[in-house]
Design an enzyme around this catalytic site. Structure first.
Site, mmCIF file in Angstrom:
data_model
loop_
_atom_site.group_PDB
_atom_site.id
_atom_site.type_symbol
_atom_site.label_atom_id
_atom_site.label_comp_id
_atom_site.label_asym_id
_atom_site.label_seq_id
_atom_site.Cartn_x
_atom_site.Cartn_y
_atom_site.Cartn_z
ATOM 1 C CG LEU A 1 31.424 -34.149 16.101
ATOM 2 C CD1 LEU A 1 32.710 -33.573 15.498
ATOM 3 C CD2 LEU A 1 31.144 -33.504 17.446
ATOM 4 C CG ASP A 2 25.310 -30.576 14.890
ATOM 5 O OD1 ASP A 2 25.847 -29.841 14.043
ATOM 6 O OD2 ASP A 2 25.135 -30.208 16.073
ATOM 7 C CE LYS A 3 24.344 -30.600 5.625
ATOM 8 N NZ LYS A 3 23.130 -30.605 4.759
ATOM 9 C CD GLU A 4 25.343 -26.702 9.164
ATOM 10 O OE1 GLU A 4 26.285 -25.895 9.023
ATOM 11 O OE2 GLU A 4 24.867 -27.349 8.217
#
Length: 236
Positions: free
Chosen positions: A107-110
């Protein structure tokens, strides 16, 4: 599943408790003990459930799966130079377990929500392989109102993402309101959900994964996690 016995020093080092050389001194200090108070040496062959560390049972053996509620701002990487990592939410000794714990996809940072981690390479490959079509549901907040044709486009299996050579597999869009929707996908391409909405002229401002196969977060709060064994995931 019954596990074979292994050397005590090998067992404890693989779980990240200490190095092999440190076991002898920890035995002398009474930090490492046997559940039935039997005499132990560094090379004693033991079972996982026989050993206590500071009076407590050992962490789960290999074949562990972690279901985490990932907060925004954390990175799915082992590179500490990239910033705060999802592994920082786990007990420090888990960072040096062998086999290593890794995220099942990213899952990306945001992006927040349901994240799986495991030390089982076979399970990791199975859950991330496109051949198994494990469904994942994302809740998206959009910058602009939906046009109305997105569900049909996503379900068609013809949507091409920028830089890709094959179209996305059919995906199910469920509209909540004009700027909120859920999207169910069975792939795991790089930033796929964000790129799918970008391909139809919109921008995702917030993204949350709410399910992975039959798994949901339940009452897990951000930053919390629970443990499973790999056997639990054989039907995913």
């Amino acid at each position: 599943m019954k596990r074979s016995k292994v050397r005590l020093d090998k067992l404890l080092s693989s779980l990240g408790y200490c190095s092999r050389k440190e076991v002898a001194s920890l035995l002398r200090d009474g930090i490492i003990t046997h559940a039935d108070n039997l005499y132990l040496k560094s090379d004693t062959k033991v079972s996982h459930d026989e050993i206590r560390f500071e009076g407590e049972p050992l962490d789960p053996p290999s074949g562990m799966v972690i279901l985490m509620h990932k907060p925004i701002g954390l990175i799915c990487s082992h590179d500490e130079g990239e910033g705060r990592l999802v592994y920082d939410l786990l007990p420090p000794r888990w960072r040096i377990r062998d086999p290593k714990i890794s995220t099942v996809g990213r899952l990306d940072k945001e992006t927040s929500g349901l994240l799986l981690l495991t030390d089982d390479g076979t399970l990791l490959h199975r859950l991330t392989s496109p051949r198994h079509h494990v469904a994942k549901i994302y809740e998206a907040t959009l910058d602009r109102p939906l046009r109305g044709d997105e569900a049909e486009i996503f379900a068609s299996g013809t949507l091409m993402l920028n830089g890709e050579k094959s179209p996305c597999l059919p995906a199910k869009l469920t509209v909540i309101d004009e700027t909120h929707a859920t999207l169910e996908i069975t792939e795991g391409r790089y930033h796929q959900v964000r790129r799918m909405f970008a391909a139809v002229g919109n921008h995702v401002t917030a993204l949350h994964r709410s399910s992975f196969g039959e798994l949901t977060l339940g009452d897990l709060k951000e930053g919390e996690f629970r443990l499973f064994t790999c056997d639990h995931f054989m039907t995913l």
